[in-house]
Enzyme design. Structure first.
Site, PDB file in Angstrom:
ATOM      1  N   ASP A  53       0.843  -1.203   0.000  1.00  0.00           N
ATOM      2  CA  ASP A  53       0.000   0.000   0.000  1.00  0.00           C
ATOM      3  C   ASP A  53       0.875   1.249   0.000  1.00  0.00           C
ATOM      4  OD1 ASP A  53       0.880  -0.207   2.607  1.00  0.00           O
ATOM      5  OD2 ASP A  53      -1.113  -0.108   3.525  1.00  0.00           O
ATOM      6  N   SER A  54       2.216   1.054  -0.011  1.00  0.00           N
ATOM      7  CA  SER A  54       3.137   2.173  -0.242  1.00  0.00           C
ATOM      8  C   SER A  54       2.916   2.737  -1.643  1.00  0.00           C
ATOM      9  CB  SER A  54       4.591   1.725  -0.064  1.00  0.00           C
ATOM     10  OG  SER A  54       4.857   0.541  -0.790  1.00  0.00           O
ATOM     11  N   ASP A  92      -1.074  -6.089  -0.175  1.00  0.00           N
ATOM     12  CA  ASP A  92      -1.536  -5.464   1.075  1.00  0.00           C
ATOM     13  C   ASP A  92      -3.040  -5.271   1.064  1.00  0.00           C
ATOM     14  OD1 ASP A  92       0.513  -5.000   2.915  1.00  0.00           O
ATOM     15  OD2 ASP A  92       1.195  -3.187   1.889  1.00  0.00           O
ATOM     16  N   LYS A 122      -1.362  -9.403   2.781  1.00  0.00           N
ATOM     17  CA  LYS A 122      -0.622  -8.984   3.981  1.00  0.00           C
ATOM     18  C   LYS A 122      -1.517  -8.052   4.782  1.00  0.00           C
ATOM     19  CE  LYS A 122       3.098  -6.088   3.833  1.00  0.00           C
ATOM     20  NZ  LYS A 122       2.629  -4.911   4.591  1.00  0.00           N
ATOM     21  N   GLU A 124      -1.683  -5.591   8.539  1.00  0.00           N
ATOM     22  CA  GLU A 124      -0.934  -4.969   9.636  1.00  0.00           C
ATOM     23  C   GLU A 124      -1.656  -5.186  10.968  1.00  0.00           C
ATOM     24  OE1 GLU A 124      -0.127  -0.844   8.821  1.00  0.00           O
ATOM     25  OE2 GLU A 124       0.803  -1.293   6.894  1.00  0.00           O
ATOM     26  N   GLU A 191       8.783  -4.366  10.775  1.00  0.00           N
ATOM     27  CA  GLU A 191       9.215  -3.056  10.279  1.00  0.00           C
ATOM     28  C   GLU A 191       9.745  -2.182  11.404  1.00  0.00           C
ATOM     29  OE1 GLU A 191       6.514  -1.126   7.586  1.00  0.00           O
ATOM     30  OE2 GLU A 191       7.686   0.735   7.554  1.00  0.00           O
TER      31      GLU A 191
HETATM   32  O1  KIV Z   1       3.516  -1.141   1.697  1.00  0.00           O
HETATM   33  C1  KIV Z   1       4.698  -1.491   1.768  1.00  0.00           C
HETATM   34  O2  KIV Z   1       5.539  -1.177   0.915  1.00  0.00           O
HETATM   35  C2  KIV Z   1       5.099  -2.290   2.922  1.00  0.00           C
HETATM   36  C3  KIV Z   1       6.558  -2.525   3.109  1.00  0.00           C
HETATM   37  C4  KIV Z   1       7.193  -1.326   3.691  1.00  0.00           C
HETATM   38  C5  KIV Z   1       6.825  -3.733   3.909  1.00  0.00           C
HETATM   39  O3  KIV Z   1       4.283  -2.713   3.674  1.00  0.00           O
END
Ligand code: KIV
Length: 274
Positions: A53-54, A92, A122, A124, A191
């Site tokens: 989600d980056s 994510d 993934k 969080e 992280e």
């Molecule tokens: O969204 C992302 O890029 C991440 C990484 C920083 C692990 O979750």
């Protein structure tokens, strides 16, 4: 250790990641959000591609990961899947698509799997999202956890500083990691936590840990592709190693192109014309 060409060409699965941990082979993971970059990093032999989600930051220019939507994540994941043949692709679940309600969490994960054909999601968080993780796992969808600095909770933390320096938070992180292992997650991103804590967690659980700003003692490493290639220049945390300066290369190439267009040098009348 089997690292011959055949093995390297073999599709990466969640099971294979656990085997890699067992034999002490480090796992490489990078983010990608589009077809062309996924094709390049998959061809280079990356083990895991994270459709992170980056994308909210590096693709859309947002300050946090919060604004990205499930539809947008699915769009990125579909593009990445088309460029990937060997790496395991993990997507994510975006902020707001799984935290409050486990049925909604499952519906979000199912949309990702059905519409993008990605292989895992993934999420969080630890104990607070256990019910959502369990419901998704029970549908046969592989889940990777994410502990330590969890950027979707930036408004709760208030900063992007290192997490779990204090005993209480470190103990909760270890308990969460054990719980994610026990309920059936296939890996955990750690992280921005102290290296010693990350190494300890990695020793105590059976599934692989993938670190970002978590030192050398994890079972693998992940970086945001735009950061490690130097496309995103405004971000230089201590944990980031830059492997290229693509922003300068692109800037110079575009400058050269502009000069050639303005001077009439491009295109040439024979080689570059019909
Ligand atoms: O969204 C992302 O890029 C991440 C990484 C920083 C692990 O979750």
């Amino acid at each position: 250790m089997s690292t011959n060409t055949t093995d390297n060409a073999r599709k990466v699965t969640t099971r294979r990641l656990v085997e890699m941990k067992q034999r002490g082979e480090k796992i490489s993971m990078l983010t990608a959000y589009d077809y062309s970059s996924a094709k390049i990093i998959d061809g280079a032999g990356i083990d895991v591609i994270l459709v992170g989600d980056s994308a909210s930051n590096v693709m859309a220019g947002n300050v946090t990961t919060l604004p990205i939507t499930l539809d947008q994540m699915i769009y990125h994941a579909k593009s990445v899947m088309k460029g990937t043949s060997r790496a395991l692709v993990v997507v994510d679940l975006p902020f707001g698509s799984y935290q409050g309600n486990s049925k909604e969490a499952l519906a979000s994960a199912i949309r990702i799997m059905k519409e993008s054909h990605a292989e895992a999601v993934k999420m969080e968080g630890g104990a607070e999202i256990r019910e959502s993780i369990e419901r998704i796992l029970s549908a046969g969808i592989p889940v990777m956890g994410h502990l330590g600095l969890t950027p979707q909770s930036i408004n709760k933390f208030g900063t992007y500083n290192v997490r779990a320096r204090q005993k209480e938070e470190a103990e909760k992180l270890i308990a969460d990691a054990k719980m994610l292992d026990e309920i059936g997650c296939f890996g955990i991103v750690l992280e921005k936590i102290p290296a010693e804590l990350a190494a300890e967690v990695s020793r105590q659980i059976t599934i692989p840990t993938i670190g970002i700003g978590a030192g050398p003692g994890t079972d693998g490493q992940v970086l945001v592709m735009h950061d490690m290639l130097g496309i995103n220049q405004g971000f230089s945390p201590r944990f980031l190693r830059r492997y290229a300066d693509l922003a300068s290369i692109m800037h110079d190439a575009v400058g050269h192109y502009i000069e050639d267009v303005k001077s009439g040098d491009f295109p040439s009348s024979i080689e570059e014309s019909y």
